[in-house]
Design an enzyme around this catalytic site. Sequence first.
Site, PDB file in Angstrom:
ATOM      1  N   ARG A  52     -24.141 174.866 115.280  1.00 44.37           N
ATOM      2  CA  ARG A  52     -24.453 175.177 113.873  1.00 44.37           C
ATOM      3  C   ARG A  52     -23.446 176.173 113.312  1.00 44.37           C
ATOM      4  NH1 ARG A  52     -28.070 178.785 112.628  1.00 44.37           N
ATOM      5  NH2 ARG A  52     -29.513 178.158 114.269  1.00 44.37           N
ATOM      6  N   ASP A 103     -16.556 170.561  91.090  1.00 45.76           N
ATOM      7  CA  ASP A 103     -16.950 169.412  91.899  1.00 45.76           C
ATOM      8  C   ASP A 103     -15.830 168.380  91.774  1.00 45.76           C
ATOM      9  OD1 ASP A 103     -17.982 166.996  92.838  1.00 45.76           O
ATOM     10  OD2 ASP A 103     -20.027 167.458  92.219  1.00 45.76           O
ATOM     11  N   TYR A 133     -23.750 165.718  87.998  1.00 51.39           N
ATOM     12  CA  TYR A 133     -24.458 164.905  88.978  1.00 51.39           C
ATOM     13  C   TYR A 133     -25.964 165.210  88.885  1.00 51.39           C
ATOM     14  CZ  TYR A 133     -25.599 162.729  93.396  1.00 51.39           C
ATOM     15  OH  TYR A 133     -26.140 161.927  94.353  1.00 51.39           O
ATOM     16  N   LYS A 149     -18.240 160.155  99.396  1.00 52.53           N
ATOM     17  CA  LYS A 149     -17.565 159.248  98.477  1.00 52.53           C
ATOM     18  C   LYS A 149     -16.136 158.974  98.961  1.00 52.53           C
ATOM     19  CE  LYS A 149     -21.486 160.030  96.524  1.00 52.53           C
ATOM     20  NZ  LYS A 149     -21.731 161.018  95.489  1.00 52.53           N
TER      21      LYS A 149
HETATM   22  C1  LIG Z   1     -22.733 162.048  95.181  1.00 49.75           C
HETATM   23  C2  LIG Z   1     -22.361 163.251  94.427  1.00 49.75           C
HETATM   24  C3  LIG Z   1     -22.872 164.520  94.752  1.00 49.75           C
HETATM   25  C4  LIG Z   1     -23.912 164.711  95.842  1.00 49.75           C
HETATM   26  O1  LIG Z   1     -23.398 164.419  97.103  1.00 49.75           O
HETATM   27  P1  LIG Z   1     -24.279 163.874  98.335  1.00 49.75           P
HETATM   28  O2  LIG Z   1     -23.251 163.675  99.390  1.00 49.75           O
HETATM   29  O3  LIG Z   1     -24.950 162.631  97.903  1.00 49.75           O
HETATM   30  O4  LIG Z   1     -25.255 164.957  98.657  1.00 49.75           O
HETATM   31  C5  LIG Z   1     -22.435 165.602  94.035  1.00 49.75           C
HETATM   32  N1  LIG Z   1     -21.550 165.467  93.016  1.00 49.75           N
HETATM   33  C6  LIG Z   1     -21.049 164.277  92.666  1.00 49.75           C
HETATM   34  C7  LIG Z   1     -20.086 164.193  91.546  1.00 49.75           C
HETATM   35  C8  LIG Z   1     -21.435 163.122  93.357  1.00 49.75           C
HETATM   36  O5  LIG Z   1     -20.943 161.935  92.990  1.00 49.75           O
END
Ligand SMILES: *Cc1c(COP(=O)(O)O)cnc(C)c1O
Length: 397
Positions: free
Chosen positions: A59, A184, A112, A209
């Site tokens: 962890r 982000d 998001y 992603k």
């Molecule tokens: C998918 C996404 C998230 C969240 O990520 P997870 O891996 O699903 O927890 C945050 N910001 C954006 C822009 C996203 O597309």
Amino acid sequence: MENLERQFQTLVIHHGYDSKEHLGSLSVPIYQTSTFTFDTAEQGEARFAGREEGYVYSRLANPTVRALEEKMACLEGGEAALAFGSGMAAVSAVLIALTKANDHIICSQGVYGCTFGLLQLFKKKFNISHDFCSMQTEEEIDRLIRPETVCIYVETPINPTMKLVDLEMVVKIAKEHGIKVVVDNTFCSPYLQKPLLFGCDVVVHSATKYIGGHGDSVAGIAVGSKEFMKEVAKTTQKDIGCIISPFDAWLLLRGLKTLPVRMDRHCENAETIANLLKEHPLVYKVYYPHDPDKSDYTISQKQMKYGGGLVSFEIKGTKQDVQRFLNRLQLIKIAVSLGDTETLIQHPATMTHAVVPEEVRKNMGISDQLIRLSVGLEAWEDIWQDLNQALSSLSIL
Ligand SMILES: *Cc1c(COP(=O)(O)O)cnc(C)c1O
């Protein structure tokens, strides 16, 4: 290995790993272990006291995860990175580390859906308030800044409307007020956009992603200064414990090797599809960054290498027409998420942004007619053929 002058395409493959330290293993080994043994009790004491470098418990740190973190820090142009079990884990670890009760956050309008949810939770539990801001001008941001404002949180391109925020402008105002900027960067990946190089403080990713890129893992990354990331590691990562597994870290390391090759293709395909959609009589509006017809074209030229793999568009018709259109697709899969090899399509109003109250959603520009397409790596002709056949069957109704 001195990597500083190497190019991005080389760094994604080589940075942060030396096979000589791992019995010559070309691929980063998966250290599938929960804990690490100490040679002596004294060594255990020294590791816990931080007097000796070394692994203790997964962890806190794990060699496979560490290799991923080193690579991501380098690719984003940051000092240090941490990996998490999901993008939301990265977002929440960073925001909890940055804030305390009664603070204030300014957030780009249209984030998001779960980041929106997290801000609501902050408000309810800790009275950490927030304001949404379209961030199109300095004045708009300036007006919202209060003494308690600690953070400006930015998504650019904004999900799912693809509006851009000028990072240089946000950083300028934030610096004047001593406020941290968190970006982000999920939609771009560091191949297309490097917010830290514009002076932003922290980058977060849903590595689920483009970083992973194959739709087989849920993960997150945060990158920032050594000092801040150390703080996150010691507190919100260690104590809340939303860590990534060694196997998932390995999947991301594998995915990263082809990031530039994949992104080039995603972007080419998406731009082609965006242009074709623009010409279609049943398509009302197309949202794609790097569009010379859009007012934020100069921002995209300044901070993005290409326009990315996402295209949103509105079709003429009702919500039922949109659903009929989605149901008629054959190749393209109806699914949330993005950045995968497969082309994915989703309906933000009833899927990713269903948690956002209707009025707020409409203000974000998310109508019932808006559709988001994550353009995959298939031949663009096949993607277009599928979209086109589903659209044509609408017109004969
Ligand atoms: C998918 C996404 C998230 C969240 O990520 P997870 O891996 O699903 O927890 C945050 N910001 C954006 C822009 C996203 O597309």
